[in-house]
Design an enzyme around this catalytic site. Structure first.
Site, PDB file in Angstrom:
ATOM      1  N   CYS A 283     -12.646  15.145  -3.462  1.00 46.02           N
ATOM      2  CA  CYS A 283     -13.964  14.604  -3.092  1.00 46.02           C
ATOM      3  C   CYS A 283     -13.731  13.901  -1.766  1.00 46.02           C
ATOM      4  O   CYS A 283     -13.533  12.698  -1.712  1.00 46.02           O
ATOM      5  CB  CYS A 283     -14.471  13.631  -4.161  1.00 46.02           C
ATOM      6  SG  CYS A 283     -14.965  14.466  -5.676  1.00 46.02           S
TER       7      CYS A 283
ATOM      8  N   PRO B 194     -16.261  11.081   3.652  1.00 44.01           N
ATOM      9  CA  PRO B 194     -16.229  11.538   5.052  1.00 44.01           C
ATOM     10  C   PRO B 194     -14.823  11.756   5.631  1.00 44.01           C
ATOM     11  O   PRO B 194     -14.674  11.820   6.848  1.00 44.01           O
ATOM     12  CB  PRO B 194     -16.937  10.397   5.786  1.00 44.01           C
ATOM     13  CG  PRO B 194     -16.579   9.175   4.986  1.00 44.01           C
ATOM     14  CD  PRO B 194     -16.494   9.624   3.547  1.00 44.01           C
ATOM     15  N   GLY B 195     -13.821  11.854   4.807  1.00 42.71           N
ATOM     16  CA  GLY B 195     -12.514  12.274   5.305  1.00 42.71           C
ATOM     17  C   GLY B 195     -11.556  11.159   5.657  1.00 42.71           C
ATOM     18  O   GLY B 195     -10.515  11.413   6.264  1.00 42.71           O
ATOM     19  N   GLY B 196     -11.880   9.923   5.271  1.00 46.84           N
ATOM     20  CA  GLY B 196     -10.982   8.804   5.571  1.00 46.84           C
ATOM     21  C   GLY B 196      -9.598   9.046   4.990  1.00 46.84           C
ATOM     22  O   GLY B 196      -8.575   8.856   5.666  1.00 46.84           O
ATOM     23  N   LYS B 197      -9.563   9.501   3.736  1.00 45.92           N
ATOM     24  CA  LYS B 197      -8.250   9.678   3.097  1.00 45.92           C
ATOM     25  C   LYS B 197      -7.607  10.997   3.501  1.00 45.92           C
ATOM     26  O   LYS B 197      -6.381  11.110   3.495  1.00 45.92           O
ATOM     27  CB  LYS B 197      -8.395   9.546   1.575  1.00 45.92           C
ATOM     28  CG  LYS B 197      -8.892   8.159   1.182  1.00 45.92           C
ATOM     29  CD  LYS B 197      -8.966   7.931  -0.289  1.00 45.92           C
ATOM     30  CE  LYS B 197      -9.599   6.584  -0.592  1.00 45.92           C
ATOM     31  NZ  LYS B 197     -11.054   6.525  -0.345  1.00 45.92           N
TER      32      LYS B 197
ATOM     33  N   CYS C 106     -14.324   3.369  -6.633  1.00 47.51           N
ATOM     34  CA  CYS C 106     -14.567   2.048  -6.008  1.00 47.51           C
ATOM     35  C   CYS C 106     -15.537   1.304  -6.921  1.00 47.51           C
ATOM     36  O   CYS C 106     -16.618   0.902  -6.508  1.00 47.51           O
ATOM     37  CB  CYS C 106     -15.097   2.187  -4.589  1.00 47.51           C
ATOM     38  SG  CYS C 106     -16.552   3.214  -4.418  1.00 47.51           S
TER      39      CYS C 106
HETATM   40  C1  SAM Z   1     -16.123   8.095  -2.899  1.00 46.98           C
HETATM   41  S1  SAM Z   1     -16.729   9.369  -1.933  1.00 46.98           S
HETATM   42  C2  SAM Z   1     -15.254  10.034  -1.218  1.00 46.98           C
HETATM   43  C3  SAM Z   1     -14.716   9.240  -0.046  1.00 46.98           C
HETATM   44  C4  SAM Z   1     -13.573   9.956   0.670  1.00 46.98           C
HETATM   45  N1  SAM Z   1     -12.507  10.327  -0.236  1.00 46.98           N
HETATM   46  C5  SAM Z   1     -12.976   9.142   1.790  1.00 46.98           C
HETATM   47  O1  SAM Z   1     -11.974   8.459   1.602  1.00 46.98           O
HETATM   48  O2  SAM Z   1     -13.526   9.166   2.903  1.00 46.98           O
HETATM   49  C6  SAM Z   1     -17.118  10.570  -3.156  1.00 46.98           C
HETATM   50  C7  SAM Z   1     -17.464  11.934  -2.613  1.00 46.98           C
HETATM   51  O3  SAM Z   1     -17.555  12.831  -3.727  1.00 46.98           O
HETATM   52  C8  SAM Z   1     -18.406  13.889  -3.346  1.00 46.98           C
HETATM   53  N2  SAM Z   1     -18.737  14.662  -4.562  1.00 46.98           N
HETATM   54  C9  SAM Z   1     -19.553  14.327  -5.580  1.00 46.98           C
HETATM   55  N3  SAM Z   1     -19.564  15.286  -6.527  1.00 46.98           N
HETATM   56  C10 SAM Z   1     -18.713  16.245  -6.103  1.00 46.98           C
HETATM   57  C11 SAM Z   1     -18.286  17.504  -6.634  1.00 46.98           C
HETATM   58  N4  SAM Z   1     -18.744  17.958  -7.813  1.00 46.98           N
HETATM   59  N5  SAM Z   1     -17.428  18.237  -5.904  1.00 46.98           N
HETATM   60  C12 SAM Z   1     -16.954  17.803  -4.711  1.00 46.98           C
HETATM   61  N6  SAM Z   1     -17.330  16.635  -4.159  1.00 46.98           N
HETATM   62  C13 SAM Z   1     -18.181  15.869  -4.837  1.00 46.98           C
HETATM   63  C14 SAM Z   1     -19.555  13.164  -2.674  1.00 46.98           C
HETATM   64  O4  SAM Z   1     -20.278  14.039  -1.841  1.00 46.98           O
HETATM   65  C15 SAM Z   1     -18.805  12.068  -1.895  1.00 46.98           C
HETATM   66  O5  SAM Z   1     -18.593  12.472  -0.569  1.00 46.98           O
END
Ligand code: SAM
Length: 452
Positions: free
Chosen positions: A268, A271-274, A391
């Site tokens: 998931c 926006p790609g931080g990790k 989070c």
């Molecule tokens: C907590 S954010 C991720 C932040 C990211 N890992 C970062 O560090 O920048 C959760 C993400 O899960 C994505 N998401 C939700 N359901 C999903 C699914 N079934 N498959 C893939 N991504 C999903 C959302 O679009 C969202 O961008």
């Protein structure tokens, strides 16, 4: 007194737009937010378009609206006492953001009242109520010193959250819930992740010192910039030397601990931080970064480009449902599931969250997380590790989810790095970092599972 920016910074007062205009835009956003829209979306829609003053007006309105949300329960309790009748939503919204400014004490109180009355005059939906706005705000000025401490005795006002939210937090953190609620009413700290490929944390701290910017190290690669700045003014940001990332969020990749050459799934990712952090952490990783939201995936590419992550890792970015992994051509040695959640651990950054969520959302998000965990587990190689991160500080999304997962999967065991119950990281602002866990961070839960 001048108006600080959205994160508590103080913009140049000489450049500030008239307070009446900012109150009007903030009030329009407030009305949409109390109707169920997220505050950022409501603000984006409320700001006038194609006006050269728009960016400054939008920033001032954002600051006013965010300040008001951090006092929402108090403002609504005050208005309940002060207004002898329930006003129309547009008038109630203007009163709410104006009372927020009175509570924040950033402007002379009579200036706030005058500007709110001017804002009422300027709006078709509020003009007829400008006398009422004046009367209520003058009444507020007189009665605030006694009413405020009285209303702050109410748990919902002290915690600035709906009752069900406070109860859930109390159930998850019986000792610390009150201080978590207090902390979550503060503006968030601006924390950076130093990209070790560009230099050490010490080098970056020296650079900040030369630039006259106060900063503290609050984690292995985390630097807290005391004075919030727009990202493009952060030294080294544009060149990818640093990224904006909470120190608790940085811990995910540190715990995952990918080794050179490994295949890693960031399930998931937007926006790609990790994803960018993974590429900064180990050599020659092969990373699949997946997210279901095509708009957010664009931001992954921006982050990878700015940090030049592809110079160090082979990265494929996919728009796909991680819970239906037909897109996976291979198995992985590390999987990061940074799952969608209530975000109850990052209320400092998104103070509108408690007011937008419903109790049913907690159940629905926990179910989504379970589906993602079960779908991703078969993609992990034997001896591989999957890190589940949210989070959130609610038990349904943290320890209880992890407990059920190991019960369902006989080939899964809790890894030592996060312990048998997982690692709970409630939000903190301890300032002094003495190694180990970060000292200034939002709220998270981490559970690492190893495949037997
Ligand atoms: C907590 S954010 C991720 C932040 C990211 N890992 C970062 O560090 O920048 C959760 C993400 O899960 C994505 N998401 C939700 N359901 C999903 C699914 N079934 N498959 C893939 N991504 C999903 C959302 O679009 C969202 O961008």
């Amino acid at each position: 007194m001048t108006a600080p920016g959205p994160s508590g910074d103080t913009p140049n007062a000489a450049n500030a737009p008239p307070l009446a205009d900012a109150l009007r835009v903030a009030a329009a956003a407030w009305a949409a937010f109390r109707g169920g829209a997220s505050l950022d979306r409501a603000l984006a829609e409320a700001a006038p378009r194609s006006d050269p003053a728009t960016p400054r007006l939008a920033a001032a309105a954002k600051d006013i609206a965010y300040t008001a949300v951090r006092h929402l329960a108090l403002i609504e309790a005050l208005l309940d006492r002060l207004a002898h009748r329930a006003p129309d939503p547009a008038v109630a919204a203007l009163l709410a953001v104006a009372v927020g400014q009175l509570l924040a004490e950033r402007h002379a109180p009579y200036a706030v009242v005058d500007q709110a009355v001017a804002a009422a005059h300027a709006g078709r939906g509020t003009r007829a109520a400008s006398g009422f706005v004046n009367a209520v705000l003058r009444n507020a000025l007189r009665r605030l010193p006694t009413l405020r401490p009285e209303l702050e005795q109410q748990p919902a006002v002290a915690g600035n959250a709906p009752r069900w939210w406070i109860e859930r937090l109390r159930a998850a953190e019986p000792e610390g819930f009150a201080s978590i609620l207090r902390l979550q009413r503060q503006p968030p700290p601006l924390v950076l992740r130093v990209n070790r490929r560009h230099g050490s944390v010490e080098d970056y701290l020296d650079r900040l010192q030369r630039d006259g910017l106060g900063a503290t190290r609050v984690g292995p690669a985390a630097v807290w910039l005391h004075q919030p700045l727009p990202v493009l003014q952060i030294p080294g940001f544009a060149e990818g030397c640093v990224s904006v990332q909470d120190a608790g969020a940085q811990l995910a990749v540190q715990l995952l601990d990918p080794q050179p050459g490994m295949r890693v799934l960031d399930a998931c990712a937007a926006p790609g931080g990790k994803t960018a952090q993974l590429a900064e952490t180990a050599e020659r990783l092969t990373i699949d970064a997946v997210d279901i939201d095509a708009d957010r995936v664009v931001r992954i590419e921006d982050n990878l480009c700015r940090t030049r992550a592809r110079e160090h890792a082979s990265i494929r970015v996919l728009v796909a449902d991680a819970a239906a992994p037909a897109w996976a051509p291979q198995r992985y040695q590390r999987i990061l599931l940074d799952a969608p959640c209530t975000a109850s651990g990052i209320v400092r950054r998104h103070p509108d969250i408690p007011w937008l969520r419903r109790p049913a959302d907690v159940v629905q998000l926990a179910t989504t997380q379970e589906r993602l965990l079960d779908a991703l587990w078969p993609l992990l190689e034997p001896a591989g590790r999957l890190l589940y991160v949210v989070c959130s500080v609610f038990g349904e999304e943290g320890p209880r989810q992890a407990e059920r997962f190991v019960q369902r999967h006989a080939d899964a065991r809790a890894a030592a790095s996060t312990g048998p119950g997982g690692l709970r990281l409630p939000p903190a602002q301890a300032v002094h970092w003495s190694g180990g866990l970060p000292s200034v961070h939002d709220g998270f839960y981490f559970a690492m599972f190893e495949k037997i």
